[in-house]
Design an enzyme around this catalytic site. Sequence first.
Site, mmCIF file in Angstrom:
data_model
loop_
_atom_site.group_PDB
_atom_site.id
_atom_site.type_symbol
_atom_site.label_atom_id
_atom_site.label_comp_id
_atom_site.label_asym_id
_atom_site.label_seq_id
_atom_site.Cartn_x
_atom_site.Cartn_y
_atom_site.Cartn_z
ATOM 1 N N ASN A 56 -2.092 -3.501 8.281
ATOM 2 C CA ASN A 56 -1.956 -4.962 8.273
ATOM 3 C C ASN A 56 -1.757 -5.559 6.873
ATOM 4 O OD1 ASN A 56 -4.556 -4.698 7.405
ATOM 5 N ND2 ASN A 56 -5.502 -5.866 9.060
ATOM 6 N N HIS B 131 -5.835 -6.695 2.345
ATOM 7 C CA HIS B 131 -7.273 -6.975 2.492
ATOM 8 C C HIS B 131 -7.577 -8.235 1.706
ATOM 9 C CE1 HIS B 131 -11.659 -6.564 2.212
ATOM 10 N NE2 HIS B 131 -11.496 -6.928 0.951
HETATM 11 P P1 ADP Z 1 -10.084 -8.324 7.807
HETATM 12 O O1 ADP Z 1 -9.305 -7.277 7.039
HETATM 13 O O2 ADP Z 1 -9.175 -9.346 8.422
HETATM 14 O O3 ADP Z 1 -11.211 -8.931 7.012
HETATM 15 P P2 ADP Z 1 -12.130 -6.769 9.182
HETATM 16 O O4 ADP Z 1 -12.964 -6.938 7.957
HETATM 17 O O5 ADP Z 1 -12.740 -7.141 10.486
HETATM 18 O O6 ADP Z 1 -10.739 -7.546 9.051
HETATM 19 O O7 ADP Z 1 -11.690 -5.242 9.308
HETATM 20 C C1 ADP Z 1 -11.315 -4.494 8.172
HETATM 21 C C2 ADP Z 1 -10.047 -3.729 8.493
HETATM 22 O O8 ADP Z 1 -10.325 -2.767 9.498
HETATM 23 C C3 ADP Z 1 -8.909 -4.578 9.067
HETATM 24 O O9 ADP Z 1 -8.120 -5.205 8.105
HETATM 25 C C4 ADP Z 1 -8.128 -3.557 9.842
HETATM 26 O O10 ADP Z 1 -7.236 -2.838 9.002
HETATM 27 C C5 ADP Z 1 -9.209 -2.632 10.355
HETATM 28 N N1 ADP Z 1 -9.598 -3.024 11.703
HETATM 29 C C6 ADP Z 1 -10.346 -4.065 12.080
HETATM 30 N N2 ADP Z 1 -10.511 -4.132 13.411
HETATM 31 C C7 ADP Z 1 -9.836 -3.085 13.895
HETATM 32 C C8 ADP Z 1 -9.609 -2.588 15.202
HETATM 33 N N3 ADP Z 1 -10.127 -3.179 16.274
HETATM 34 N N4 ADP Z 1 -8.852 -1.473 15.333
HETATM 35 C C9 ADP Z 1 -8.334 -0.842 14.253
HETATM 36 N N5 ADP Z 1 -8.514 -1.278 12.972
HETATM 37 C C10 ADP Z 1 -9.247 -2.375 12.801
HETATM 38 MG MG MG Z 2 -12.954 -8.093 6.228
#
Ligand code: ADP
Ligand code: MG
Length: 137
Positions: free
Chosen positions: A112, A115
């Site tokens: 994605n 971070h």
């Molecule tokens: P963010 O990066 O938007 O802060 P999170 O901290 O919840 O999101 O999660 C960290 C990273 O873990 C995400 O950017 C993503 O790459 C991965 N991730 C989060 N949720 C999932 C999921 N359900 N399945 C696979 N990868 C995930």
């Molecule tokens: Mg996060």
Amino acid sequence: MQQTLSIIKPDGVKKGVIGKIIDRFESNGLRVAAIKKVQLSSFDAQAFYGVHQQRSFFNDLVKFMTSGPVVVIVLEGENAVLKNRELMGSTNPKEAKTGTIRADFAESIDANAVHGSDCLENAKMEIEFFFSKREIC
Ligand code: ADP
Ligand code: MG
């Protein structure tokens, strides 16, 4: 004035969109206060994402974050933590708003593109994880 940590993840680096992503920050009032390209070890990625240790996706996340170099950036500006989160878009690119970094440059919830620190307290810890004081200016 706040500082926050951004990481251009391996997918963003491989796609060659480092400059395009940094342009989103600079065009929206976030200044680059520190920057470097890093190949994370599994140990690094496990420590950095320690809060997610119990999550089902933890091993995949560590594998992905070590699959190639990343670009680590300290962004500085007014309301930088929230502003960066808004520019990034939702964690799942399919749910990210049009015009956000993840909507435009990301493929999947794993790959994605970026971070971003989720609060000021975590921003401080994440910045200290990667940068010494003299690297931030
Ligand atoms: P963010 O990066 O938007 O802060 P999170 O901290 O919840 O999101 O999660 C960290 C990273 O873990 C995400 O950017 C993503 O790459 C991965 N991730 C989060 N949720 C999932 C999921 N359900 N399945 C696979 N990868 C995930
Ligand atoms: Mg996060």
